[in-house]
Each structure stands twice: as C-alpha cells, then as structure tokens.
Design a protein around this motif. Structure first.
Motif, PDB file in Angstrom:
ATOM      1  N   SER A  92       0.825  -1.205   0.000  1.00  0.00           N
ATOM      2  CA  SER A  92       0.000   0.000   0.000  1.00  0.00           C
ATOM      3  C   SER A  92       0.863   1.260   0.000  1.00  0.00           C
ATOM      4  O   SER A  92       0.483   2.283  -0.580  1.00  0.00           O
ATOM      5  CB  SER A  92      -0.949   0.015   1.206  1.00  0.00           C
ATOM      6  N   HIS A 114      -3.468   7.602   9.803  1.00  0.00           N
ATOM      7  CA  HIS A 114      -4.857   7.477  10.231  1.00  0.00           C
ATOM      8  C   HIS A 114      -5.013   8.022  11.653  1.00  0.00           C
ATOM      9  O   HIS A 114      -5.389   7.282  12.564  1.00  0.00           O
ATOM     10  CB  HIS A 114      -5.303   6.012  10.189  1.00  0.00           C
ATOM     11  N   THR A 119      -9.546  10.457  11.134  1.00  0.00           N
ATOM     12  CA  THR A 119     -10.096   9.205  10.638  1.00  0.00           C
ATOM     13  C   THR A 119     -11.567   9.070  11.005  1.00  0.00           C
ATOM     14  O   THR A 119     -12.370   8.544  10.222  1.00  0.00           O
ATOM     15  CB  THR A 119      -9.290   8.008  11.180  1.00  0.00           C
ATOM     16  N   PHE A 149     -13.272   5.280  -2.003  1.00  0.00           N
ATOM     17  CA  PHE A 149     -12.519   4.207  -1.353  1.00  0.00           C
ATOM     18  C   PHE A 149     -12.863   2.857  -1.976  1.00  0.00           C
ATOM     19  O   PHE A 149     -14.034   2.526  -2.161  1.00  0.00           O
ATOM     20  CB  PHE A 149     -12.841   4.185   0.139  1.00  0.00           C
ATOM     21  N   ILE A 152      -8.154  -1.612   0.673  1.00  0.00           N
ATOM     22  CA  ILE A 152      -6.748  -1.295   0.921  1.00  0.00           C
ATOM     23  C   ILE A 152      -6.058  -0.979  -0.401  1.00  0.00           C
ATOM     24  O   ILE A 152      -6.160  -1.727  -1.366  1.00  0.00           O
ATOM     25  CB  ILE A 152      -6.038  -2.461   1.631  1.00  0.00           C
ATOM     26  N   HIS A 177     -11.125   5.968   5.042  1.00  0.00           N
ATOM     27  CA  HIS A 177      -9.719   5.572   5.033  1.00  0.00           C
ATOM     28  C   HIS A 177      -8.893   6.369   6.042  1.00  0.00           C
ATOM     29  O   HIS A 177      -8.698   5.944   7.170  1.00  0.00           O
ATOM     30  CB  HIS A 177      -9.162   5.738   3.613  1.00  0.00           C
TER      31      HIS A 177
END
Length: 255
Positions: A92, A114, A119, A149, A152, A177
């Motif tokens: 990622s 995050h 978040t 989104f 991942i 996310h």
C-alpha cells in the motif's frame, strides 16, 4: 560532491539527502508523540530527485518509534521490480507514495496516516471540514475529498486515482480511510497534518454537542484561510522546536 557519513552505518549520503533523512525520521518519532501512529502501518516519504520519482520511504512494518535516518529505503517510482526484492516496502505504501511522487513532482514530502479524529471524520457521510474556527477555516477550498474508497490501496490503478484526486491541494481527506498531506519540506507537510488533525478534533467535538454549527460564510472563510499564508514560517519554527524536544528525549532518530 559533499557527503555526510552516518557514524552508525558508515554509509555516505549527499548532504541534502542526509538532512532530509534526519527530518523524515524525526517526523515518524513525532507522529508517535502526537498519537498519529497505528501499529506498524502507515507511511511517510520524501523525494530526493528533481522529478520526485526517487524517494525515501519507511521500511515495511517498522514501528514509527524505531525509525532512524539510516533505515529509510531509497526507491525509484519507475522500478516496479522493487516489490520483488528482499526489502520490498509495504504494497500500500508503494501504491500510494510511488504514484503520488511519480505524478505530482511538487509533492516533495508526503505524509499518510490514520490519526484518530481525522479518521473519525473520514467515516462520516460528509467528511468535509466546515469553517467553524481558524483551524478548520485554514482548509477552506484547499482540501481534496476522495469518496471513492475501494479497499486497501495496493493496486497500481488505485495509486494513480489517488494522485489525480489530490490535484493542487496540500491535504486530502480519504473517505472510509485516512488523511494525506504534502509539502515542499518535511516541516511543511508535518505542520499541515498537525493542523488537519487539530481541525478534525474540533469538528468531531462540535458535532458531539448536537448543537447547530456556526459555519462562516464563504467570504469570511476565504479571508481566514488566506490569512494563514503569512504564517508559513511557523512550520519551520514549530518543527525545529519539536526536534529539540526529541534531542532531549531520544536522539537516536538521527542515526
């Protein structure tokens, strides 16, 4: 060409790269101080080439509290073979940071994490920061909001989509996310993340009262946002102070 030697590893770096490594390592340690970290996930990066495609990134699954300047990976966004190497970065991280550095050269430093309040905001149907105080107004018309989104981020196409969604902004709220900030320097990107999380905290607390928000009109919000432009030097001063705090508590980030 001038070089700096790390006394721990004996490795030599160009002077500018070593300074950048030290600042980026400091940012990881400071993220722990502000409780932005999350297990061994999330990533910060910094470009070392003019086109932005060669960049520094934290190693896979290294806790932020242990990251040192000499630990940072030096990667080429145009070399996908890096993902089959023994020290491959997190997929990622490669997806997001490789894509942004390749497509957005102005994004010299990229911080993605995050933090709790930001978040939480990303989990709302409308995650936008409303201009209800100076900090929230800082981001008025200056923040990308990505509501697409798709799980991942570990696919090449997703990285390209995120880079495109960022546009000309220095901050992005990623629905479902987390958040992302960019800047010309580590201090700049870090300061934007600092205020983004502060603004998100204000929003979450204001929402929690159940009372109507006192949202500024567009003209006042824009005036307030523009007023922040004269305080750009504060980022350097703030980051320098935070590094002094690190020097007293744990200077190993410089190794």
């Amino acid at each position: 060409m001038s070089t700096v030697t790390s006394y721990l590893t004996g490795s030599e770096y160009e002077a500018g790269e070593w300074d950048l490594r030290v600042d980026l390592a400091a940012a990881f340690r400071l993220a722990v101080h502000f409780h932005w970290h999350e297990s061994v996930a999330n990533h910060f990066s910094a470009a070392v080439s003019d086109d932005g495609k060669t960049f520094l990134l934290n190693p896979r699954w290294r806790h932020f509290s242990a990251v040192r300047a000499s630990d940072l990976l030096r990667l080429d966004a145009d070399d996908p073979a890096v993902m089959s190497s023994d020290d491959a970065p997190d997929p990622s991280a490669w997806c997001i940071h490789g894509a942004v550095h390749a497509a957005v050269p102005r994004a010299r430093v990229l911080i993605h994490c995050h933090p709790p309040y930001a978040t939480a905001l990303c989990g709302l149907k409308d995650p936008a920061l409303k201009p209800i105080d100076q900090n929230t107004a800082r981001f008025f018309n200056r923040t990308a909001i990505d509501l697409s989104f798709a799980g991942i981020a570990d696919e090449e196409e997703e990285g390209r989509r995120i880079a495109e969604a960022l546009g000309e902004n220095d901050a992005m709220i990623m629905g479902n996310h987390g958040v992302l900030t960019v800047g010309e320097t580590v201090a700049g990107a870090f300061e934007t993340m600092y205020y983004l999380e502060r603004a998100a905290k204000t929003m979450v607390l204001a929402y929690s009262t159940g009372q109507p928000l006192a949202v500024m009109d567009d003209a006042l919000a824009e005036k307030t946002a523009a007023g922040w432009d004269s305080y750009t030097g504060a980022a350097d001063a703030h980051f320098a102070h935070l590094k002094e705090v690190l020097e007293r508590s744990d200077p190993t980030y410089r190794e």
